[in-house]
Write an enzyme that holds these catalytic residues in place. Structure first.
Site, short mmCIF file in Angstrom:
data_model
loop_
_atom_site.label_atom_id
_atom_site.label_comp_id
_atom_site.label_asym_id
_atom_site.label_seq_id
_atom_site.Cartn_x
_atom_site.Cartn_y
_atom_site.Cartn_z
CD GLU A 138 -1.66 -2.46 1.47
OE1 GLU A 138 -2.51 -3.25 1.12
OE2 GLU A 138 -0.70 -2.78 1.75
CG HIS A 183 -11.04 -8.16 6.13
ND1 HIS A 183 -10.00 -8.44 6.96
CD2 HIS A 183 -10.71 -8.40 5.04
CE1 HIS A 183 -9.27 -9.41 6.34
NE2 HIS A 183 -9.54 -9.03 5.07
#
Length: 336
Positions: A69, A138
């Site tokens: 990322e 998540h």
């Protein structure tokens, strides 16, 4: 003879479809728009938001990246510096944390650092929030981090029309935008006119989703449907609740929020993020500063608990629901 405009044709669409259409239309309208992220190309993204983009525009404009990322966002910084408009997908909310240093140190500061000479038109899409039975990493609600970072615009849609309109506005912005997508609303449907898809209020504008007179529920993103459901349930208690959808967390629409609270005299802020240090504290402070002499009770908050996100079987207790919202409304000192 005066021409008569044909009525708008609407059809059901999901938020996921509206987001995908927004990306497709932005790429078709502007060749400088590039989509990049983990699995956005061949797979079409974990939630299939980018499905078909690589086939239509090629993998040089819809690019699968390594699982890194910080590298994804760092590459986007360089692309934006050279005139492109990258749209970065962070696969899940908590997956974005490794890129946070790039966001804080460069993305948010570049315009200020260069005295306005170098804006960074980067849109960072972040699926966020709970309600899908996701495990740790998540289901985070990380909006407070982005709100506390000067130089970032932070928006989150709650409707199909806003999903399209706000994403198009974000991509067109010359400043970096963190676009928070409430993943549990991806599959919600609404009537939508794809021929007039940008007929939504601009970034920085809140919307009253339901007018009322008894109290104001201030909310955004995944908590908007919860508040609307709570407002309907509140009718049985004789309460007429107004629901304000912020849509934009930064910039914040003080005018619409304050006008609502001054009318009703009471306010509850509702969000999934934790209460301590969460967005509700800032929102409550702004309301109190602007509406103090109109308030009949303290501004209350209904939030997620101050814990790491719980296992899926426990998330229904963690997330603010209708009962918790109505409990807060009941505490608003109706006897005074």
């Amino acid at each position: 003879m005066t021409a008569v405009a044909e009525p708008a044709v609407t059809k059901p669409a999901t938020m996921a479809q509206a987001l995908g259409r927004a990306l497709r239309d932005a790429m078709a309208d502007d060749p400088s728009v590039h989509v990049m992220g983990e699995d956005v190309g061949t797979l079409g993204g974990v939630f299939r938001i980018t499905d078909g983009l690589a086939k239509e525009f090629g993998d040089d404009r819809c690019t699968d990246t390594p699982l890194a990322e910080a590298g994804i966002l760092g590459a986007a910084v360089g692309m934006a510096m050279y005139g492109l408009r990258p749209v970065v997908e962070m696969q899940f909310d908590a997956f974005a944390y490794p890129a946070f240093e790039q966001l804080i140190s460069h993305v948010a500061r570049m315009r200020n650092r260069t005295r306005g000479a170098m804006p960074l038109p980067i849109t960072v899409r972040v699926p966020y929030g709970g309600g899908i039975g996701g495990v740790e990493h998540h289901s985070d609600s990380s909006e407070a981090y982005y709100m506390a970072t000067p130089g970032l615009t932070v928006v989150t849609p709650a409707t199909v029309a806003d999903a399209y309109g706000l994403l198009r506005q974000s991509i067109a912005s010359d400043d970096p935008v963190v676009f928070l997508e409430p993943k549990r609303l991806y599959w919600t449907k609404d009537s939508w006119n794809p021929e007039r898809p940008t007929d939504v209020e601009p970034i920085g504008t809140a919307v009253v989703r339901r007018p009322g007179t008894s109290a104001t529920l201030i909310t955004y993103g995944p908590s908007v449907p919860v508040c609307l459901e709570a407002a309907e349930a509140a009718r049985a208690e004789g309460w007429d609740l107004e629901v304000v959808d912020l849509r934009s967390l930064v910039p914040f629409d003080d005018v619409t929020v304050a006008e609502s609270v001054r009318r009703t005299g009471r306010a509850v802020v509702v969000h999934e993020s934790g209460g301590f240090g969460g967005p509700g504290g800032e929102i409550a402070a702004r309301v109190s500063e602007r509406c103090f002499h109109h308030l009949e009770a303290p501004v209350l908050r209904v939030a997620g608990f101050d814990i790491p996100y719980p296992p899926p079987m426990l998330e229904r207790h963690h997330l603010p629901g209708v009962d918790r919202v109505l409990d807060a409304v009941a505490r608003l000192q109706w006897d005074q």
